[in-house]
Design an enzyme around this catalytic site. Sequence first.
Site, PDB file in Angstrom:
ATOM      1  N   ASP A   1       6.241  -5.948  49.323  1.00 50.74           N
ATOM      2  CA  ASP A   1       4.826  -6.336  49.375  1.00 50.74           C
ATOM      3  C   ASP A   1       4.645  -7.844  49.473  1.00 50.74           C
ATOM      4  OD1 ASP A   1       3.983  -3.650  49.015  1.00 50.74           O
ATOM      5  OD2 ASP A   1       4.307  -3.829  46.861  1.00 50.74           O
TER       6      ASP A   1
ATOM      7  N   CYS B   1      -4.789 -34.380  53.167  1.00 51.03           N
ATOM      8  CA  CYS B   1      -3.462 -34.992  53.329  1.00 51.03           C
ATOM      9  C   CYS B   1      -2.565 -34.101  54.186  1.00 51.03           C
ATOM     10  CB  CYS B   1      -2.812 -35.223  51.960  1.00 51.03           C
ATOM     11  SG  CYS B   1      -3.691 -36.389  50.904  1.00 51.03           S
TER      12      CYS B   1
ATOM     13  N   CYS C   1      -4.507 -33.613  48.565  1.00 56.19           N
ATOM     14  CA  CYS C   1      -5.484 -32.573  48.870  1.00 56.19           C
ATOM     15  C   CYS C   1      -5.168 -32.020  50.262  1.00 56.19           C
ATOM     16  CB  CYS C   1      -6.916 -33.102  48.800  1.00 56.19           C
ATOM     17  SG  CYS C   1      -7.279 -34.345  50.061  1.00 56.19           S
TER      18      CYS C   1
ATOM     19  N   ASP D   1      -0.985  -0.957  47.556  1.00 56.70           N
ATOM     20  CA  ASP D   1       0.308  -0.295  47.665  1.00 56.70           C
ATOM     21  C   ASP D   1       0.284   0.964  46.809  1.00 56.70           C
ATOM     22  OD1 ASP D   1       3.174  -0.037  48.206  1.00 56.70           O
ATOM     23  OD2 ASP D   1       3.418  -0.604  46.103  1.00 56.70           O
TER      24      ASP D   1
END
Length: 735
Positions: free
Chosen positions: A620, A23, A20, A418
Amino acid sequence: MSQDSTGLTRTSFGVRGMHCTTCARTLEKALSRLDGVQSVRVNFAAEKASVHYLADRLEKRQIFDAVRAAGFRPLAARSAADEARQEKSDRFWLLLAAALTLPIMPLMWWHPFGSRTLYVIVLLATAVQFSAGLTFYRGAWQAIRNRSANMDVLVALGITAAWGYSMLAGFHLFGMTGEVFFETGAMLVTFIRFGKWLEARARGRAGQALQKLLQLQADRALLLTDSGERQVPASQLQPGDLVVVLPGESVPVDGVVETGHSAVDESMVTGESLPVEKQPGSPVTGATINRGGRLVVRVQRVGEETVLAQIVRLVEDAQADRAPIQRLADAVANVFVPVIVAVAGLTLVLWYFWAHADFVFAFRMAIAVLVIACPCSLGLATPTAIMVGSAEGLSLGILFKRPSVLENIARLQVLLLDKTGTLTTGDFSVVDQVPLVPDNEEWLRVAAAAGASSSHPLARAVYRFAKGMSYDMPALEGVEEIGGHGLAGRFGEQKVLFGNARLMARENVDIAAVAGRADQLASAGKSLLYVAVDGRLRGLLALADTLKDSAATAITRLRGLGLTTVIISGDRREVAEAVASSLGVDGVEAEVLPDQKQAVVRRYQADGHKVGMVGDGINDAPALAAADVGIAIGSGTDVAKETGDVILVRGDVLDVARGILLGRKTLSKIRQNLFWAFFYNLIGIPVAAGLFYPSFGLFLKPEYAGLAMALSSVSVVTNSLLLRGCGERLRRHSG
């Protein structure tokens, strides 16, 4: 491993064993304590760490040793095969847990083996507990050893309490009797294993896409030396070398044009459809395509310094697990776990020593506290809603790649879109004709013939227009491409010119007759092509990028949801503003270079906004990674799709609004689930501890505490299932 401009050495490597975000933070702290480390970034989502350090004070081997000492496994290199093996392993443990868990529930109520049925249940539950569930014990031990508490600690505590009490009660150990609930721990292990398998499937994809992106660079180059031209590996080029780029070839490195004129297709980097004129002094980018004449380029940047490599690095650095609402469970765990353990211990002590109850009664009270505080409902509150919401998204053609996305998309305030490929098709069409001789179609036949002779996007658009009008298109002879200007050719005995205003000026063609109209069209963001025959202007064509059919409706709905919409484009400002005006977009960020798009995202975030980015191109990718939610058009490039958090499979920009609405409904369910999960603990724990027993005789036996815990989980799952059918309703109501 590389060295940056500050003299620091940078190394990146994979990390296994993180369960998780806690960690990831634990590993960051461990590495930050090393002498010589200047900065550390651990990406939990990609299972990757990046460390900047002083090479004269620290070795890479020592960094890896510190990772192992913290309880994780460093990987010098990761491949698609490694990811496939990890996903296969997670799938195996999920199937094993499910296969062992499914028979337990009917066996709890139906006893085909009589009294021996209990032994079958114990065997199945224990097998789940200490096979598929072993990872939670490892994670809990690792967290405790690192002086933190995460969801693994909660899960390990819960399944141990449920299994341990059931063992004591089932076999009447220490005087314990009552109902058993072996299915609780087994089902919890199976549910969470399912979530981990889904998570493993999403990991590592961006890394593979980025490697594909780097492969776009040319592996060979035509080096120009005093003795002539010779082919060399592009990796051998050094800054200052001269390379020749012929028409149709990829530019091998970043550099600047020394000699030659041409038009270079930079769409794979900038996302813009039109090739860009290049002349002496113009910069060129590696992996772009030379569409015109011969260029001689002086090398400026190679290897990891190229724009393409920098885009890859930007994506790697920007990708990180966001801070969604499910992190609340991890944050609460740091306080919740020790508090529950303390409450259970205090319950035992107070009942046994202070109230002088017998030990078995006091122990039952303590076990009841641990069992009722099991994080089943807390652990299921987010993933069950996410699972249902994700499934509904798929029914709409919206792929949410990570659980956090459905939560984050609901909070968006600003949406950057965009232009090319997202709001527009990227295909140009003829939108205006300005003939100098009324009712004379001869000039259009000439324009069509010229368009058929060129591969330039504007020329091809003129050709398609003429073809659709069924004009006769005789072929031009002696066609000459003039880089950045247009083309010249012969139509019988007549000389034909077809191109921009610079071509007309070069050939001394007077265009004053259409100057006013040309200015109007150009200010509206349209691209202009002039047609001249034998030195006399015959007409003017204006072309524009075609808006997608659903673009205007999508912008209207997004604004109706309270979002600020902004076009972000590398195109000219007048072009971007013309599109924004026609769609009703709130703002424009024009003439933005690829590496600047990410900076635009950061600027809006610095103003306190939750930012979404919608895009489809390689350029992008950094912005998609940096945004709170990156939304990739399904018809876009692989790297955009694999960098984005959301993929619009159908490529319909209308699905952005649908995805946001679905996210808001899912987030609402998550909040409801978490409220009931916390409310349940707030009421249940005091009852289980016997707080009301002296006054009202009210207490919970461990088996009833287990039933209450199970009912709380059922209520959370049932509430999440109310999302089912949401996708169909959104499709029906939003068209």
